[in-house]
Scaffold this active site. Structure first.
Site, PDB file in Angstrom:
ATOM      1  N   HIS A 190     -12.554   3.546 -34.278  1.00  0.00           N
ATOM      2  CA  HIS A 190     -12.934   2.843 -35.176  1.00  0.00           C
ATOM      3  C   HIS A 190     -11.950   2.816 -36.286  1.00  0.00           C
ATOM      4  CE1 HIS A 190     -17.148   2.497 -33.732  1.00  0.00           C
ATOM      5  NE2 HIS A 190     -17.142   1.268 -34.507  1.00  0.00           N
ATOM      6  N   GLY A 239     -12.570  10.424 -37.304  1.00  0.00           N
ATOM      7  CA  GLY A 239     -11.371  10.954 -36.662  1.00  0.00           C
ATOM      8  C   GLY A 239     -11.121  12.460 -36.774  1.00  0.00           C
ATOM      9  N   ASP A 257     -16.009   6.408 -29.162  1.00  0.00           N
ATOM     10  CA  ASP A 257     -15.241   6.205 -30.367  1.00  0.00           C
ATOM     11  C   ASP A 257     -14.212   7.463 -30.403  1.00  0.00           C
ATOM     12  OD1 ASP A 257     -14.632   5.384 -32.872  1.00  0.00           O
ATOM     13  OD2 ASP A 257     -16.141   6.060 -34.125  1.00  0.00           O
TER      14      ASP A 257
END
Length: 261
Positions: free
Chosen positions: A71, A214, A119
């Site tokens: 993302h 992340g 993701d």
């Protein structure tokens, strides 16, 4: 009753000043409820930057590779990523801090803006990172098993200090206990959207927030998950923190890294 009015005025004044500090209705963000990390004790942490500004977290998993969240690609608006390694402060000079260019950005092919699925993002640096006491590789979990419920894991990042506020200059961290997928999937929480490739942590008063996406969820010194991006409200106890589990993606990670060399 006239003689009470100054007293009432004082109560109103006190109430205004105290509750102005409280801001109870809105999560404060940052790594919410966390604290500044001891400098350089998380030497694997990476700051993904666009135009010199932090947008996402990540971590070094090989000399030339950083793992993050797919993302995060949405946050760069077509501009190139750069990766800052060896940092504690984003702004101050530090002995081993260095900005690296990115040769390749490989988002997982199953990732989508509509879901939390798959993701993950791999970034290949333009050159191998110079490893030292402030820049180190973080091992990731390869055994595909769930982290036991109640395990206290840690997460770090330079995420926002509020939904509208500034990013902290220095790395923040927080410890959170893992909650079961069954609990996370309850209707009041994430309503059966958490797959076996995801895991959750309790988010009551302490949580990850915008800009932490992340970064790694580290349990017993090993990266077990990656902070998933998305529109989840930070610090809302009804919406636990969501992470992409790394073990189901080990083959993909190794295949991508091997094919690029």
């Amino acid at each position: 009753m006239g003689h009470l009015s100054p007293f009432l005025a004082l109560i109103v004044l006190l109430g205004t000043s105290v509750c102005g500090e409280c801001d109870l209705g809105r999560p404060r963000g940052r790594i919410l409820g966390g604290y500044e990390a001891p400098p350089h004790l998380k030497p694997y942490m990476a700051s993904l930057q666009v135009d010199g500004k932090h947008v996402c977290g990540g971590f070094l998993i090989a000399e030339q590779w950083v793992l993050s969240a797919a993302h995060c690609l949405e946050d760069k608006h077509g501009k190139p990523f750069q990766v800052l390694l060896g940092a504690h402060s984003l702004s101050q000079p530090e002995p081993h801090k260095r900005l690296y260019g990115v040769r390749a950005e490989i988002g997982h092919p199953g990732s989508s803006t509509e879901t939390y699925d798959d993701d993950l993002l791999l970034l290949q640096l333009e050159e191998k990172a110079i490893l030292n006491e402030h820049v180190k590789i973080l091992p990731f979990q390869r055994q595909d098993r769930d982290v036991p419920t109640g395990t206290v894991c840690e997460v770090a990042g330079w995420g926002k200090m509020s939904h509208t506020g500034k990013l902290p200059d220095k790395l923040q961290q927080v410890e959170r206990p893992v909650i079961s997928r069954e609990v996370c999937n309850r209707r009041a929480h994430h309503d059966n959207t958490i797959t076996e490739k995801m895991m959750c942590t309790d988010s009551k008063k302490k949580d990850t927030c915008t800009g932490d996406s992340g970064g790694p969820l580290v349990c017993n010194g090993i990266a077990e998950g990656v902070v998933a991006a998305g529109s989840r409200v930070c610090g809302n106890y009804k919406k636990p923190g969501i992470y992409t589990r790394i073990p189901p993606y080990v083959d993909w990670i190794e295949r991508v890294m091997a094919s690029a060399n």
